[in-house]
Design an enzyme around this catalytic site. Structure first.
Site, PDB file in Angstrom:
ATOM      1  N   GLU A 183      57.855  -4.190 107.964  1.00  0.00           N
ATOM      2  CA  GLU A 183      56.706  -3.270 107.944  1.00  0.00           C
ATOM      3  C   GLU A 183      56.949  -1.956 108.695  1.00  0.00           C
ATOM      4  O   GLU A 183      56.081  -1.485 109.428  1.00  0.00           O
ATOM      5  CB  GLU A 183      55.464  -3.982 108.510  1.00  0.00           C
ATOM      6  N   GLU A 298      55.842 -13.520 100.747  1.00  0.00           N
ATOM      7  CA  GLU A 298      54.638 -14.028 101.426  1.00  0.00           C
ATOM      8  C   GLU A 298      53.455 -14.136 100.457  1.00  0.00           C
ATOM      9  O   GLU A 298      52.317 -13.808 100.798  1.00  0.00           O
ATOM     10  CB  GLU A 298      54.256 -13.100 102.593  1.00  0.00           C
TER      11      GLU A 298
HETATM   12  C1  XIL Z   1      50.736 -13.847 110.048  1.00  0.00           C
HETATM   13  C2  XIL Z   1      50.629 -15.343 110.274  1.00  0.00           C
HETATM   14  O1  XIL Z   1      50.409 -15.974 109.040  1.00  0.00           O
HETATM   15  C3  XIL Z   1      49.493 -15.659 111.222  1.00  0.00           C
HETATM   16  O2  XIL Z   1      49.505 -17.039 111.558  1.00  0.00           O
HETATM   17  C4  XIL Z   1      49.622 -14.827 112.495  1.00  0.00           C
HETATM   18  O3  XIL Z   1      48.496 -15.040 113.314  1.00  0.00           O
HETATM   19  C5  XIL Z   1      49.735 -13.346 112.147  1.00  0.00           C
HETATM   20  O4  XIL Z   1      50.829 -13.153 111.270  1.00  0.00           O
HETATM   21  N1  XIL Z   1      52.767 -10.051 107.290  1.00  0.00           N
HETATM   22  C6  XIL Z   1      53.799 -10.714 107.914  1.00  0.00           C
HETATM   23  C7  XIL Z   1      53.547 -12.047 108.512  1.00  0.00           C
HETATM   24  O5  XIL Z   1      54.944 -10.253 107.865  1.00  0.00           O
HETATM   25  O6  XIL Z   1      54.351 -12.282 109.644  1.00  0.00           O
HETATM   26  C8  XIL Z   1      52.102 -12.246 108.877  1.00  0.00           C
HETATM   27  O7  XIL Z   1      51.924 -13.591 109.299  1.00  0.00           O
HETATM   28  C9  XIL Z   1      51.217 -11.915 107.703  1.00  0.00           C
HETATM   29  C10 XIL Z   1      51.390 -10.478 107.274  1.00  0.00           C
END
Ligand code: XIL
Length: 389
Positions: A183, A298
């Site tokens: 990111e 994701e």
């Molecule tokens: C999220 C997790 O799912 C949660 O449990 C945590 O509280 C916050 O992070 N983008 C990403 C992930 O790259 O690492 C994030 O994961 C969701 C958004």
């Protein structure tokens, strides 16, 4: 020596044999108006566990198409919830710790590393013939509390170097891929290079991404090194601008000989947005020309704004999975599909924005009861439709 990197990297996966030996060809996208099992396939009969395990699993269907598929996992649940652990073992040929490899979890105090949870995920994967993704070495979120008061322009490079060497080095040879930087692009902040204003940028300057990739490659020469980002899936002007900035970054990295192998497209989608389309397709094709694989890292589908009863919501979610994966899996350099969780029982969706009616979200291929949702069949059908070269 960096030769052209192998199509797949990481620990040997005996169960999957010749997974990903050759590139698949393009194919037509799935139609949008159908409905998805269980309703469609069951003919009034109850779904049997063999219908979605073993040869019926996402894992088996993906392996038949030389795809990687899997999900983010929670180590404590792998330990304490046997049904969850069986589901992950049955459905995934690749897993990624949802939080356990983030700075906040690994480094509770200055000078202290705690690998217990991450090691547990890597051990689970080894026991079940699964590959592992590492997420993530360099990110501006989920940094430990001590970071802000400890990191300075003088020591930040050493902090990042030590982190990557210790973490990527610990799992060297056992990781399929690493999200080296997560990111790092924000196309809307007025910077011409599109870099997000993060502590890393402020402390290290604008070569920090290249530095992180080079350091990761030295620590684990076998892992496929990935840049991962979000909100780059849709045909909105803002997301199109962000894709353009990411391409600018990738071209610069490639031009400087940086070891980058893949782009991670997070794919946090929703049921009410206009579907992904031509913008994403040309982005993926341009990445292919640049020699990059694309991983869907994701995937989940937020149904916060979906009206109606659960069966209607589930169909809406499944339609988004089908449309999105139909588009993406027609591209031969899209080689991995990971969802952010596997069961609606454990999902980050809704943490920030719960549904207005207070009912739990249903964004993932399996329901809270570990039974396959319509989204499961949408994903599996999209694997089946992938054409091999
Ligand atoms: C999220 C997790 O799912 C949660 O449990 C945590 O509280 C916050 O992070 N983008 C990403 C992930 O790259 O690492 C994030 O994961 C969701 C958004």
């Amino acid at each position: 020596m960096t030769t052209r990197r192998g199509f797949l990297r990481g620990s040997a996966l005996s169960a999957a044999g010749g997974l990903l030996g050759s590139l698949p060809l393009a194919r037509a996208a799935a139609p949008l108006t159908r409905s998805f099992a269980p309703q469609r396939l069951l003919n009034g009969e109850a779904l049997q566990t063999q219908d979605f395990n073993g040869a019926g699993s996402l894992r088996a269907h993906a392996e038949a198409r030389r795809l990687l598929t899997g999900c983010a996992v929670i180590p404590g649940k792998l330990r304490d919830d046997p049904e969850y652990a069986s589901l992950v073992a049955a459905q995934a040929n690749i897993i990624v710790p949802e939080n356990a490899l983030k700075w906040e979890q690994l480094r509770p105090a200055v000078g202290l590393f705690n690998f217990t949870e991450a090691d547990a995920v890597v051990a689970f994967a080894a026991a079940h013939g699964q590959r592992v993704r590492g997420h993530t070495l360099c990110w501006h979120n989920q940094l430990p509390r001590w970071f802000a008061s400890t990191a300075t322009p003088e020591n930040a490079r050493q902090l990042l170097t030590e982190h990557i060497q210790r973490v990527a080095g610990r799992y060297a040879g056992r990781m399929h891929s690493w999200d080296v930087v997560n990111e790092a692009v924000d196309s809307e902040n007025g910077r011409s290079d599109g870099l997000r204003k993060t502590p890393w940028l402020a402390l290290l300057g604008d070569d920090y991404i290249e530095y992180a990739f080079k350091t990761a490659h030295a620590a684990d020469p076998q892992a496929l090194l990935t840049y991962n980002d979000f909100d780059i899936e849709l045909d909105t002007p803002e997301q199109a601008r962000k894709r353009a900035k990411i391409l600018q970054l990738v071209r610069k990295l490639k031009g400087r000989g940086t070891p980058i192998d893949a782009l991670g497209i997070q794919s946090h989608l929703g049921t009410t947005e206009a579907p992904a389309g031509a913008g994403l397709r040309s982005f993926v094709r341009e990445l292919r020309r640049l020699g990059l694989q694309v991983f869907i890292t994701e995937l989940d589908v937020n149904d916060r704004k979906a009206d109606g009863l659960v069966p209607d919501r589930d169909q809406a979610v499944a339609r988004v999975y089908a449309q999105y994966l139909g588009l993406m899996l027609a591209e031969p350099n899209v080689t991995a599909v990971l969802t952010w969780g596997i069961t609606d029982r454990y999902t980050w969706v809704g943490n920030k924005d719960p549904r207005p009616d207070g009912t739990p979200p249903r964004p993932l291929p399996f329901g809270p009861d570990y039974r396959p949702a319509p989204a499961f069949f949408a994903v599996r059908d999209s694997f089946d439709a992938r054409t091999l070269a």
